[in-house]
Design a protein around this motif. Structure first.
Motif, PDB file in Angstrom:
ATOM      1  N   TYR A 103       0.532 -21.850 -71.320  1.00 35.11           N
ATOM      2  CA  TYR A 103       1.411 -20.690 -71.253  1.00 35.11           C
ATOM      3  C   TYR A 103       2.463 -20.791 -72.357  1.00 35.11           C
ATOM      4  N   PHE A 104       3.067 -19.632 -72.685  1.00 34.89           N
ATOM      5  CA  PHE A 104       4.006 -19.651 -73.802  1.00 34.89           C
ATOM      6  C   PHE A 104       5.279 -20.424 -73.471  1.00 34.89           C
ATOM      7  N   ILE A 105       5.539 -20.670 -72.180  1.00 31.19           N
ATOM      8  CA  ILE A 105       6.527 -21.670 -71.761  1.00 31.19           C
ATOM      9  C   ILE A 105       5.943 -22.417 -70.572  1.00 31.19           C
ATOM     10  N   ASN A 106       6.392 -23.656 -70.356  1.00 30.07           N
ATOM     11  CA  ASN A 106       5.781 -24.486 -69.321  1.00 30.07           C
ATOM     12  C   ASN A 106       6.664 -24.648 -68.081  1.00 30.07           C
ATOM     13  N   PHE A 107       7.543 -23.666 -67.840  1.00 29.54           N
ATOM     14  CA  PHE A 107       8.372 -23.678 -66.645  1.00 29.54           C
ATOM     15  C   PHE A 107       8.594 -22.243 -66.197  1.00 29.54           C
ATOM     16  N   LEU A 108       9.089 -22.081 -64.986  1.00 22.86           N
ATOM     17  CA  LEU A 108       9.324 -20.740 -64.459  1.00 22.86           C
ATOM     18  C   LEU A 108      10.794 -20.380 -64.655  1.00 22.86           C
ATOM     19  N   PRO A 109      11.080 -19.486 -65.579  1.00 19.69           N
ATOM     20  CA  PRO A 109      12.482 -19.103 -65.811  1.00 19.69           C
ATOM     21  C   PRO A 109      12.933 -18.026 -64.840  1.00 19.69           C
ATOM     22  N   VAL A 110      14.205 -17.996 -64.559  1.00 17.96           N
ATOM     23  CA  VAL A 110      14.776 -16.988 -63.658  1.00 17.96           C
ATOM     24  C   VAL A 110      16.087 -16.505 -64.250  1.00 17.96           C
ATOM     25  N   LYS A 111      16.254 -15.203 -64.279  1.00 18.38           N
ATOM     26  CA  LYS A 111      17.518 -14.624 -64.750  1.00 18.38           C
ATOM     27  C   LYS A 111      17.827 -13.404 -63.898  1.00 18.38           C
ATOM     28  N   LEU A 112      18.861 -13.528 -63.083  1.00 18.87           N
ATOM     29  CA  LEU A 112      19.262 -12.425 -62.213  1.00 18.87           C
ATOM     30  C   LEU A 112      19.947 -11.330 -63.019  1.00 18.87           C
ATOM     31  N   ASN A 113      19.629 -10.106 -62.649  1.00 16.73           N
ATOM     32  CA  ASN A 113      20.247  -8.947 -63.287  1.00 16.73           C
ATOM     33  C   ASN A 113      20.804  -8.048 -62.185  1.00 16.73           C
ATOM     34  N   LYS A 114      22.100  -7.805 -62.231  1.00 19.69           N
ATOM     35  CA  LYS A 114      22.746  -7.023 -61.162  1.00 19.69           C
ATOM     36  C   LYS A 114      22.178  -5.602 -61.088  1.00 19.69           C
ATOM     37  N   TRP A 115      21.733  -5.076 -62.244  1.00 22.45           N
ATOM     38  CA  TRP A 115      21.202  -3.707 -62.238  1.00 22.45           C
ATOM     39  C   TRP A 115      19.866  -3.646 -61.513  1.00 22.45           C
ATOM     40  N   ASP A 116      19.074  -4.704 -61.614  1.00 30.02           N
ATOM     41  CA  ASP A 116      17.813  -4.748 -60.865  1.00 30.02           C
ATOM     42  C   ASP A 116      18.078  -4.809 -59.366  1.00 30.02           C
ATOM     43  N   ILE A 117      19.080  -5.597 -58.985  1.00 29.93           N
ATOM     44  CA  ILE A 117      19.434  -5.691 -57.562  1.00 29.93           C
ATOM     45  C   ILE A 117      19.908  -4.335 -57.043  1.00 29.93           C
ATOM     46  N   LEU A 118      20.761  -3.671 -57.828  1.00 31.47           N
ATOM     47  CA  LEU A 118      21.244  -2.346 -57.433  1.00 31.47           C
ATOM     48  C   LEU A 118      20.104  -1.338 -57.358  1.00 31.47           C
ATOM     49  N   LEU A 119      19.127  -1.470 -58.260  1.00 28.38           N
ATOM     50  CA  LEU A 119      17.986  -0.562 -58.244  1.00 28.38           C
ATOM     51  C   LEU A 119      17.157  -0.747 -56.976  1.00 28.38           C
ATOM     52  N   VAL A 120      16.900  -2.004 -56.608  1.00 27.80           N
ATOM     53  CA  VAL A 120      16.134  -2.291 -55.389  1.00 27.80           C
ATOM     54  C   VAL A 120      16.863  -1.749 -54.163  1.00 27.80           C
ATOM     55  N   LEU A 121      18.175  -1.980 -54.110  1.00 27.13           N
ATOM     56  CA  LEU A 121      18.963  -1.491 -52.971  1.00 27.13           C
ATOM     57  C   LEU A 121      18.996   0.034 -52.943  1.00 27.13           C
ATOM     58  N   SER A 122      19.089   0.644 -54.126  1.00 20.07           N
ATOM     59  CA  SER A 122      19.114   2.117 -54.189  1.00 20.07           C
ATOM     60  C   SER A 122      17.804   2.710 -53.679  1.00 20.07           C
ATOM     61  N   ILE A 123      16.676   2.117 -54.099  1.00 19.23           N
ATOM     62  CA  ILE A 123      15.375   2.602 -53.633  1.00 19.23           C
ATOM     63  C   ILE A 123      15.262   2.445 -52.121  1.00 19.23           C
ATOM     64  N   THR A 124      15.708   1.296 -51.626  1.00 20.99           N
ATOM     65  CA  THR A 124      15.624   1.036 -50.181  1.00 20.99           C
ATOM     66  C   THR A 124      16.460   2.027 -49.391  1.00 20.99           C
ATOM     67  N   LEU A 125      17.705   2.207 -49.789  1.00 19.70           N
ATOM     68  CA  LEU A 125      18.602   3.095 -49.040  1.00 19.70           C
ATOM     69  C   LEU A 125      18.202   4.565 -49.199  1.00 19.70           C
ATOM     70  N   SER A 176      12.994 -14.077 -75.958  1.00 17.24           N
ATOM     71  CA  SER A 176      13.993 -13.660 -76.944  1.00 17.24           C
ATOM     72  C   SER A 176      14.777 -14.838 -77.504  1.00 17.24           C
ATOM     73  N   ASN A 177      15.089 -15.825 -76.666  1.00 17.02           N
ATOM     74  CA  ASN A 177      16.016 -16.877 -77.069  1.00 17.02           C
ATOM     75  C   ASN A 177      15.377 -18.235 -77.295  1.00 17.02           C
ATOM     76  N   ARG A 178      14.114 -18.400 -76.911  1.00 21.16           N
ATOM     77  CA  ARG A 178      13.457 -19.696 -77.114  1.00 21.16           C
ATOM     78  C   ARG A 178      12.344 -19.572 -78.157  1.00 21.16           C
ATOM     79  N   ILE A 179      11.369 -18.714 -77.900  1.00 22.04           N
ATOM     80  CA  ILE A 179      10.264 -18.557 -78.834  1.00 22.04           C
ATOM     81  C   ILE A 179      10.764 -17.993 -80.159  1.00 22.04           C
ATOM     82  N   LEU A 180      11.620 -16.975 -80.091  1.00 18.37           N
ATOM     83  CA  LEU A 180      12.094 -16.336 -81.308  1.00 18.37           C
ATOM     84  C   LEU A 180      13.219 -17.101 -81.982  1.00 18.37           C
ATOM     85  N   ALA A 181      13.562 -18.293 -81.435  1.00 20.72           N
ATOM     86  CA  ALA A 181      14.461 -19.189 -82.154  1.00 20.72           C
ATOM     87  C   ALA A 181      13.721 -19.871 -83.293  1.00 20.72           C
TER      88      ALA A 181
END
Length: 411
Positions: free
Chosen positions: A365-387, A54-59
């Motif tokens: 590859y369309f980018i040459n590094f491994l990007p990471v972006k934490l999302n609190k909703w994904d973390i909450l979803l994983v915890l919700s499924i687990t519990l 969204s922010n690199r290729i589409l720039a």
């Protein structure tokens, strides 16, 4: 504190004296924690790829493009003014794009040349964030300048300030079947570094220069737009097409790079399914722990029941007992997942140095590094499924306490 929870905590502490139960409980915690850690890291990487798209290729690649079916683009200034007034449009710019060949000391490289309208506020399109050494401020129109992708500059050995020759296809001569071309000498004003495939096939010049080189002084190829929501851009550009009284052809980034987004969404679904499977398989360890604990605590359960505790109370005790394991595993797994996710890009760089090869080679590859972006909703979803799975399994096993024979144990 709830009495049943207090007793469950006491049971959990006393279980350390039983080697078998302690071992099975530890395996359960480790397996669930690993599953949560992997899930958080995977979802963070997927979010990172989506963010970079969204922010690199589409720039560089516009969200949508509007071109006339028949050239020249008559009344394009009126169309451009009308588009800019639409609520979903954040940026609209005329362009002339064409293919060419860059030559530098007998080295050749095919390139796709995009034009930039320097009369507009260039800060709106996000390009300047990827121009090295802040050279954008020196990039002017009518000065025979060009900005090359970093991959092109590395391949040809070009640096800022060097002069290159651009071979542009001008026309096709049918009489002798020759492709007429135009040679232009341009100075490299800057290097575009997107850390992506685009670095190897893209260059930029000013719109006025492109019009001059292509012999289209008052004409353009089309209008590039950027919208508020890149994932609903098709609706926006088709809405524009309906409102305009021109014969135009519209396309969006989904036509060229949409496959990347679709792959990201498919992988995300696979990860969600994997989370359920990994946590579900790990639940068997907790089930084994609860069954062993119920058998080990038969005498204690019989005494509590003899003192007047109802069956539902005993079930609550072992429900909390199983849920404690899930809570501990969730805390450990979430902690490790967040820590590794924050340092994952650096870990990949270290692996590249140790292996001597890049995990994401440039130009593939369309980018040459491994990007990471934490999302609190994904973390909450994983915890919700687990519990949620933990609650269901703990309660189902806790129901087995009804089968304890009080008379047989106390006899």
């Amino acid at each position: 504190m709830i009495l049943s929870l207090q007793i469950a905590l006491k049971f959990h502490q006393s279980a350390r004296n039983n080697t078998l139960i302690s071992l099975v409980s530890l395996i359960a915690v480790v397996s669930i924690a690993i599953g949560i850690t992997i899930s958080i890291i995977s979802l963070s990487a997927i979010n990172g790829f989506k963010y970079e798209l969204s922010n690199r290729i589409l720039a560089v690649i516009p969200h949508g493009e509007i071109e006339p079916i028949n050239t020249p683009f008559i009344g394009w200034k009126t169309v451009l003014a009308h588009i800019r007034k639409m609520p979903d449009i954040i940026y609209a710019s005329p362009y002339i794009n064409f293919y060419g060949v860059v030559e530098y000391y007998n080295k050749w490289h095919a390139v796709y040349i995009r034009s930039v309208d320097l009369t507009q506020n260039v800060y709106e399109n996000g390009l300047i964030n990827f121009i090295e050494k802040d050279s954008w401020k020196y990039f002017c129109k009518n000065t025979k300048q060009i900005i090359l992708g970093k991959g092109i500059s590395d391949t040809l050995g070009v640096k800022v300030g060097d002069w290159v020759t651009i071979l542009i296809t001008k026309d096709f001569c049918a009489s002798n079947k020759l492709l007429l071309s135009n040679k232009i000498s341009l100075q490299v004003a800057g290097i575009l570094n997107l850390n992506s495939q685009l670095d190897y096939n893209i260059a930029m010049i000013s719109l006025s220069d492109a019009q001059c080189y292509c012999g289209r002084t008052s004409d353009i190829s089309g209008i590039a737009i950027k919208t508020n929501d890149i994932f609903s851009v098709n609706k926006t550009i088709y809405k524009i097409a309906k409102k305009l009284n021109h014969q135009i052809y519209v396309r969006s980034w989904m036509d060229t790079y949409g496959y990347i987004y679709q792959d990201i969404q498919m992988v995300r679904i696979i990860i969600y399914l994997s989370i359920v499977l990994i946590i579900g398989i790990s639940c068997f360890n907790v089930i084994a722990t609860l069954i062993l604990s119920i058998k080990d605590k038969n005498y204690d359960v019989a005494i509590i029941r003899a003192l007047g505790a109802p069956n539902i109370f005993i079930q609550h005790v072992f429900f909390w007992y199983g849920l404690i394991i899930y809570v501990i595993a969730s805390i450990v797994g979430t902690g490790f997942g967040i820590f590794i996710a924050f340092n994952l890009t650096n870990l990949v760089i270290i692996c590249n140095d140790l292996l001597g090869n890049k995990i994401f080679p440039e130009g593939i590859y369309f980018i040459n590094f491994l990007p990471v972006k934490l999302n609190k909703w994904d973390i909450l979803l994983v915890l919700s499924i687990t519990l949620l799975l933990g609650s269901l399994t703990s309660w189902c096993i806790a129901l087995k306490t009804r089968k304890i024979d009080l008379y047989k144990i106390l006899k």
